[in-house]
Design an enzyme around this catalytic site. Structure first.
Site, mmCIF file in Angstrom:
data_model
loop_
_atom_site.group_PDB
_atom_site.id
_atom_site.type_symbol
_atom_site.label_atom_id
_atom_site.label_comp_id
_atom_site.label_asym_id
_atom_site.label_seq_id
_atom_site.Cartn_x
_atom_site.Cartn_y
_atom_site.Cartn_z
ATOM 1 N N ALA A 57 7.675 -4.499 5.996
ATOM 2 C CA ALA A 57 7.851 -3.059 6.220
ATOM 3 C C ALA A 57 6.460 -2.442 6.271
ATOM 4 C CB ALA A 57 8.677 -2.456 5.090
ATOM 5 N N VAL A 83 4.713 -5.834 2.235
ATOM 6 C CA VAL A 83 4.135 -4.580 2.743
ATOM 7 C C VAL A 83 3.174 -4.927 3.870
ATOM 8 C CG1 VAL A 83 2.697 -2.591 2.173
ATOM 9 C CG2 VAL A 83 4.375 -3.431 0.511
ATOM 10 N N LYS A 84 3.391 -4.254 5.011
ATOM 11 C CA LYS A 84 2.575 -4.559 6.187
ATOM 12 C C LYS A 84 1.501 -3.488 6.325
ATOM 13 C CE LYS A 84 3.780 -6.333 10.792
ATOM 14 N NZ LYS A 84 4.809 -6.230 11.843
ATOM 15 N N VAL A 85 0.253 -3.944 6.403
ATOM 16 C CA VAL A 85 -0.874 -2.999 6.529
ATOM 17 C C VAL A 85 -1.719 -3.401 7.726
ATOM 18 C CG1 VAL A 85 -0.962 -2.554 4.030
ATOM 19 C CG2 VAL A 85 -2.414 -4.346 5.009
#
Ligand code: G3P
Length: 221
Positions: A57, A83-85
């Site tokens: 996400a 967590v996608k950064v």
């Protein structure tokens, strides 16, 4: 090799999860927009309940503080959230912070081996090199996968998995597997293409016809 599906479409995710071949899901803001869902948090919660593996996400902010806060919020949705950064200085700072707290992090928009080294040093769980988009601009996307796999193999302390993204066709998947990439995130239509071979269809048709000639039935109970 792990297969993630690269979509935010719940129907496709449910359908492909039933094959038993799905190890995770990746989403991004473009895929969420395409899905038409207007409640991102609920969408991610539902996806994470369908597929037990990592569900990526993506944060929306670009500055460190907001990105970190968004990342912490997303991580709380379910245990299997990654967590996608973005691969930016702020994104990698967030990656280091969240990874240190035991949160899975997928560093996205990787287009060079140098960037992949940074992602590994920042403790990323996954780095996402975009092969299709490199091919689109006349560079060899798969060369980047080869370079990253070679580099990571030199450093056993790098725990980051190579997650091949922007996959456009079955040969991307096969080449990624030959190079030893850990994961491919694949659009639903390309996952379905992986099953196909005309000789399989021809063979099935022939076996069905020949079996009918025997006049026999295999008991099912
Ligand atoms: O999830 C990121 C990536 O897979 C996007 O692919 O086809 O938009 O380049 P594409």
């Amino acid at each position: 090799m792990k297969f993630f599906v690269d979509t935010a479409d719940l129907k496709d995710i449910k359908d492909l999860a039933e094959t038993g071949l799905l190890d995770g899901v990746t989403t991004n803001p473009s895929l969420v927009a395409k899905s038409g869902h207007t409640n991102f948090i609920e969408l991610v919660r539902e996806i994470a309940s369908i597929v037990p593996g990592p569900v990526s996400a993506e944060v929306a902010a670009l500055d460190y503080e907001t990105m970190l806060a968004e990342g912490k919020y997303l991580a709380k949705i379910a245990k299997n959230i990654a967590v996608k950064v973005p691969l930016t200085p702020a994104g990698l700072k967030v990656c280091k912070q969240l990874s240190g707290q035991g949160t899975m992090v997928n560093v996205t928009l990787c287009f060079s081996a140098a960037q992949a080294i940074l992602a590994a040093k920042a403790g990323a769980t996954f780095v996402s090199p975009f092969v299709g988009r490199l091919d689109d601009v006349g560079q060899r996307g798969m060369q980047l996968i080869e370079d990253i796999c070679t580099i990571y193999n030199h450093y056993p302390n790098f725990k980051t998995e190579v997650l091949v993204a922007s996959v456009r066709n079955p040969m991307h998947v096969v080449t990624a597997a030959k190079l030893g990439a850990h994961v491919a995130t694949i659009p639903p239509n390309v996952i379905r293409q992986l099953f196909n071979h005309p000789l399989t269809d021809k063979g099935v048709t022939q076996f069905v016809a020949d079996w009918a000639k025997t006049g026999q039935k295999i008991p099912t109970a």
